[in-house]
Motif scaffolding. Structure first.
Motif, PDB file in Angstrom:
ATOM      1  N   ALA A  86      -5.682  13.049  -9.199  1.00 22.70           N
ATOM      2  CA  ALA A  86      -7.061  13.439  -9.524  1.00 22.70           C
ATOM      3  C   ALA A  86      -7.089  14.763 -10.281  1.00 22.70           C
ATOM      4  O   ALA A  86      -7.870  14.935 -11.228  1.00 22.70           O
ATOM      5  CB  ALA A  86      -7.887  13.541  -8.247  1.00 22.70           C
ATOM      6  N   ALA A  87      -6.240  15.706  -9.878  1.00 22.26           N
ATOM      7  CA  ALA A  87      -6.181  17.001 -10.566  1.00 22.26           C
ATOM      8  C   ALA A  87      -5.646  16.829 -11.988  1.00 22.26           C
ATOM      9  O   ALA A  87      -6.143  17.459 -12.929  1.00 22.26           O
ATOM     10  CB  ALA A  87      -5.306  17.983  -9.786  1.00 22.26           C
ATOM     11  N   GLN A  88      -4.652  15.974 -12.162  1.00 23.65           N
ATOM     12  CA  GLN A  88      -4.102  15.715 -13.498  1.00 23.65           C
ATOM     13  C   GLN A  88      -5.161  15.080 -14.391  1.00 23.65           C
ATOM     14  O   GLN A  88      -5.305  15.469 -15.550  1.00 23.65           O
ATOM     15  CB  GLN A  88      -2.874  14.798 -13.405  1.00 23.65           C
ATOM     16  CG  GLN A  88      -2.171  14.573 -14.724  1.00 23.65           C
ATOM     17  CD  GLN A  88      -1.476  15.809 -15.244  1.00 23.65           C
ATOM     18  OE1 GLN A  88      -0.880  16.555 -14.490  1.00 23.65           O
ATOM     19  NE2 GLN A  88      -1.546  16.029 -16.532  1.00 23.65           N
TER      20      GLN A  88
ATOM     21  N   SER B 165       9.598  13.173   1.455  1.00 19.01           N
ATOM     22  CA  SER B 165       9.698  13.458   0.027  1.00 19.01           C
ATOM     23  C   SER B 165      10.812  14.464  -0.231  1.00 19.01           C
ATOM     24  O   SER B 165      11.115  15.296   0.609  1.00 19.01           O
ATOM     25  CB  SER B 165       8.366  13.996  -0.502  1.00 19.01           C
ATOM     26  OG  SER B 165       8.051  15.210   0.124  1.00 19.01           O
ATOM     27  N   LYS B 166      11.411  14.362  -1.400  1.00 16.15           N
ATOM     28  CA  LYS B 166      12.465  15.286  -1.796  1.00 16.15           C
ATOM     29  C   LYS B 166      11.844  16.511  -2.435  1.00 16.15           C
ATOM     30  O   LYS B 166      10.856  16.421  -3.133  1.00 16.15           O
ATOM     31  CB  LYS B 166      13.391  14.627  -2.818  1.00 16.15           C
ATOM     32  CG  LYS B 166      14.204  13.508  -2.272  1.00 16.15           C
ATOM     33  CD  LYS B 166      15.108  12.958  -3.349  1.00 16.15           C
ATOM     34  CE  LYS B 166      15.967  11.857  -2.847  1.00 16.15           C
ATOM     35  NZ  LYS B 166      16.847  11.317  -3.867  1.00 16.15           N
ATOM     36  N   GLY B 167      12.440  17.651  -2.217  1.00 12.33           N
ATOM     37  CA  GLY B 167      12.015  18.868  -2.894  1.00 12.33           C
ATOM     38  C   GLY B 167      10.718  19.430  -2.354  1.00 12.33           C
ATOM     39  O   GLY B 167      10.111  18.892  -1.431  1.00 12.33           O
ATOM     40  N   PRO B 168      10.275  20.529  -2.937  1.00 17.87           N
ATOM     41  CA  PRO B 168       9.041  21.171  -2.481  1.00 17.87           C
ATOM     42  C   PRO B 168       7.817  20.341  -2.833  1.00 17.87           C
ATOM     43  O   PRO B 168       7.828  19.570  -3.782  1.00 17.87           O
ATOM     44  CB  PRO B 168       9.039  22.509  -3.224  1.00 17.87           C
ATOM     45  CG  PRO B 168       9.919  22.310  -4.384  1.00 17.87           C
ATOM     46  CD  PRO B 168      10.925  21.262  -3.997  1.00 17.87           C
TER      47      PRO B 168
ATOM     48  N   LEU C  45      -1.311  13.606  -0.805  1.00 19.03           N
ATOM     49  CA  LEU C  45      -0.890  14.579  -1.812  1.00 19.03           C
ATOM     50  C   LEU C  45      -0.822  13.925  -3.191  1.00 19.03           C
ATOM     51  O   LEU C  45      -1.225  14.528  -4.184  1.00 19.03           O
ATOM     52  CB  LEU C  45       0.476  15.165  -1.420  1.00 19.03           C
ATOM     53  CG  LEU C  45       1.020  16.283  -2.289  1.00 19.03           C
ATOM     54  CD1 LEU C  45       0.131  17.520  -2.160  1.00 19.03           C
ATOM     55  CD2 LEU C  45       2.438  16.631  -1.879  1.00 19.03           C
ATOM     56  N   GLU C  46      -0.352  12.693  -3.250  1.00 14.28           N
ATOM     57  CA  GLU C  46      -0.246  11.981  -4.524  1.00 14.28           C
ATOM     58  C   GLU C  46      -1.628  11.712  -5.118  1.00 14.28           C
ATOM     59  O   GLU C  46      -1.820  11.816  -6.329  1.00 14.28           O
ATOM     60  CB  GLU C  46       0.529  10.667  -4.341  1.00 14.28           C
ATOM     61  CG  GLU C  46       2.013  10.847  -4.075  1.00 14.28           C
ATOM     62  CD  GLU C  46       2.332  11.220  -2.625  1.00 14.28           C
ATOM     63  OE1 GLU C  46       1.454  11.038  -1.742  1.00 14.28           O
ATOM     64  OE2 GLU C  46       3.437  11.707  -2.375  1.00 14.28           O
TER      65      GLU C  46
END
Length: 162
Positions: free
Chosen positions: A78-80, A14-17, A72-73
């Motif tokens: 789920a958090a969203q 993945s790109k970025g943090p 992570l996705e």
């Protein structure tokens, strides 16, 4: 290129943090500081709700329960979802949701469907807006005149050449 839509992953990396959505406040938080953010967010939520009258307090949004093998996705989605359903305030009249209760209060002043309802219960209040004459700029007499009217259209200037 990767041939996919959006280009989020190239070759599996993945790109970025790496970040997650907070199920309480809705902000993106780096996974490295997630536990610190969650503790602070819970504390802020509880302090904010404790300052409200008992009838207007909301419970802390529930943390999404996912298995240890969740990606992570999946955790982020789920958090969203938890934030959208439990963390936001919804208008009792039209159902529109707001991140802040101040925004909901402003919305309810002009929402036709929420006229006379309280923010917490969705029931009509004892002081419903009986004398409300329509738009906010009208005089109580209902003449339709605005107190502070501005000239219509852009300002114009006369050309000194022609």
């Amino acid at each position: 290129m990767d041939g996919g839509g959006g280009g989020a992953n190239v070759g599996g990396a993945s790109k970025g943090p790496r970040s997650l959505c907070c199920y309480i406040c809705g902000h993106q938080c780096l996974t490295s500081s997630w536990e610190i953010h969650e503790k602070g967010c819970i504390k802020k939520w509880e302090e904010t709700e404790a300052a409200k009258p008992p009838g207007q307090r909301r419970p802390l949004p529930r943390k999404p329960e996912l298995g240890a093998g969740a990606t992570l996705e999946e955790r982020d989605a789920a958090a969203q979802q938890a934030y959208n359903t439990e963390g936001k305030c919804a208008c009792p009249g039209c159902g529109r949701s707001f991140a802040k209760e101040e925004s909901l209060a402003k919305h309810m002043k002009g929402c036709d469907k929420a006229a006379g309802m309280s923010m917490s219960s969705g029931r009509p209040t004892s002081a419903s807006r009986k004398g409300f004459g329509g738009s906010m700029g009208e005089h109580p007499g209902g003449e339709g005149k605005r107190e502070h009217s501005k000239p219509a259209g852009p300002r114009s200037m006369c050309c000194y050449i022609c």
